[in-house]
Design an enzyme around this catalytic site. Structure first.
Site, PDB file in Angstrom:
ATOM      1  N   TYR A  32       0.827  -1.205   0.000  1.00 39.93           N
ATOM      2  CA  TYR A  32       0.000   0.000   0.000  1.00 39.93           C
ATOM      3  C   TYR A  32       0.859   1.251   0.000  1.00 39.93           C
ATOM      4  CZ  TYR A  32       0.849   1.017   4.972  1.00 39.93           C
ATOM      5  OH  TYR A  32       1.426   1.354   6.173  1.00 39.93           O
ATOM      6  N   LYS A 150       6.506  -2.129   1.933  1.00 32.12           N
ATOM      7  CA  LYS A 150       5.339  -1.519   2.578  1.00 32.12           C
ATOM      8  C   LYS A 150       4.128  -2.425   2.391  1.00 32.12           C
ATOM      9  CE  LYS A 150       3.233   3.056   3.231  1.00 32.12           C
ATOM     10  NZ  LYS A 150       3.701   3.290   4.604  1.00 32.12           N
ATOM     11  N   GLU A 182      12.083   2.257  14.391  1.00 28.04           N
ATOM     12  CA  GLU A 182      11.216   3.326  13.886  1.00 28.04           C
ATOM     13  C   GLU A 182       9.950   3.357  14.712  1.00 28.04           C
ATOM     14  OE1 GLU A 182      10.194   2.365   9.805  1.00 28.04           O
ATOM     15  OE2 GLU A 182      10.008   0.251  10.304  1.00 28.04           O
ATOM     16  N   LEU A 206      11.195   1.052   7.162  1.00 32.76           N
ATOM     17  CA  LEU A 206      10.573   1.509   5.925  1.00 32.76           C
ATOM     18  C   LEU A 206      11.366   2.680   5.371  1.00 32.76           C
ATOM     19  CD1 LEU A 206       8.065   1.170   4.068  1.00 32.76           C
ATOM     20  CD2 LEU A 206       7.063   3.064   5.342  1.00 32.76           C
TER      21      LEU A 206
END
Length: 286
Positions: A32, A150, A182, A206
């Site tokens: 996505y 992702k 993260e 990411l």
């Protein structure tokens, strides 16, 4: 009622349908992107499209669209739903072969599923939280090892956000081997003695589109950037901390596990980066 996009059709949201055998539903076999909209224009669209292509490639999944086609769909949805500030969500899955199987279906006979919808978020650029900053907690990073893709398998990040909510915090930072990887849905940074420190890109995190833009703007503004892992103790002892994402832009972090970061209020580096990011991104919006 929103207009959404499903496999080439614009539909009222209550008429949108996906097969129960879709691998995105059964296997989280999909990727996505979320593109922000400011003043009715798309922010960092090309970065999001490039990352979409990379994610699809890493999963050996065909891209069902082109940049130009996808840009047109984004713009059409923004117009149809009268989005001034908000987001466009895009999801591509491996599709439905008409049954459940761990083995990938033949891409020649099973087309990917592509879905897009909008979310209206008035005041997105001037979120009150940016003036007060976020409180975060730290939790163990228990996600899979390919966080650079992702994918739609977001259960643990969702659990992390619920842990933060239960603790009266705004979000959680994920920690592996004592170092912050993260946030649940954002990249993490600290500032010490004027230096911006953030983990380098790898399979561990990411590759944030907003991250890349913010670091580029920081270097152009003659700020010092050091890309390396940092510990939770370093973060608590930092002068400032912040996160970046497509929906929060640059968001200050003022508390970690109950300990104030710096003065316990948003600092000048995060504030300046947010200002630069919004200004420059609006100039380049399409």
């Amino acid at each position: 009622m929103r207009t959404v996009y499903v496999n080439g059709e614009y539909l009222p949201e209550d008429e949108a349908k996906i097969s129960i055998f879709d691998r995105g539903f059964l296997m989280a076999d999909g990727v996505y992107e979320v593109t922000s909209v400011l003043d009715g224009k798309l922010i960092d669209f090309d970065g999001h499209y490039a990352r979409l292509e990379r994610s699809l490639g890493e999963l050996d999944m065909n891209n069902p669209t082109t940049r130009e086609e996808l840009l047109e769909v984004h713009r059409e949805l923004v117009a149809k739903n009268e989005i001034v500030e908000g987001m466009v969500y895009l999801q591509v899955t491996r599709g439905s072969a008409g049954d459940r199987d761990f083995v990938y279906p033949d891409p020649e006979t099973t087309k990917p599923t592509i879905v897009l919808f909008t979310q209206s978020k008035p005041g997105l650029a001037h979120a009150p939280a940016a003036k007060v900053g976020w409180k975060i907690i730290t939790i163990e990073d228990q996600r899979w090892a390919r966080r650079d893709i992702k994918t739609v398998q977001l259960l643990y990040p969702s659990m992390g956000k619920m842990m933060a909510k239960a603790a009266g915090a705004d979000d959680a930072w994920l920690v592996e081997d004592g170092h912050v990887t993260e946030g649940t849905s954002n990249n993490a940074y600290i500032v010490k003695d004027g230096k911006i420190i953030t983990r380098q890109t790898s399979n561990d995190i990411l590759h944030g589109i907003t991250r890349a833009a913010v670091l580029r703007f920081a270097k152009e503004a003659q700020m010092v950037v050091e890309e390396r892992p940092f510990t939770v103790d370093e973060a608590k002892a930092a002068d400032e901390a912040f996160v970046t994402s497509a929906s929060s832009f640059v968001m200050p972090v003022v508390e970690i596990d109950g300990a104030a970061v710096g003065a316990g209020e948003p600092g000048p580096v995060a504030a300046r980066l947010r200002e630069i990011y919004l200004e420059e991104s609006l100039k380049a919006a399409i």
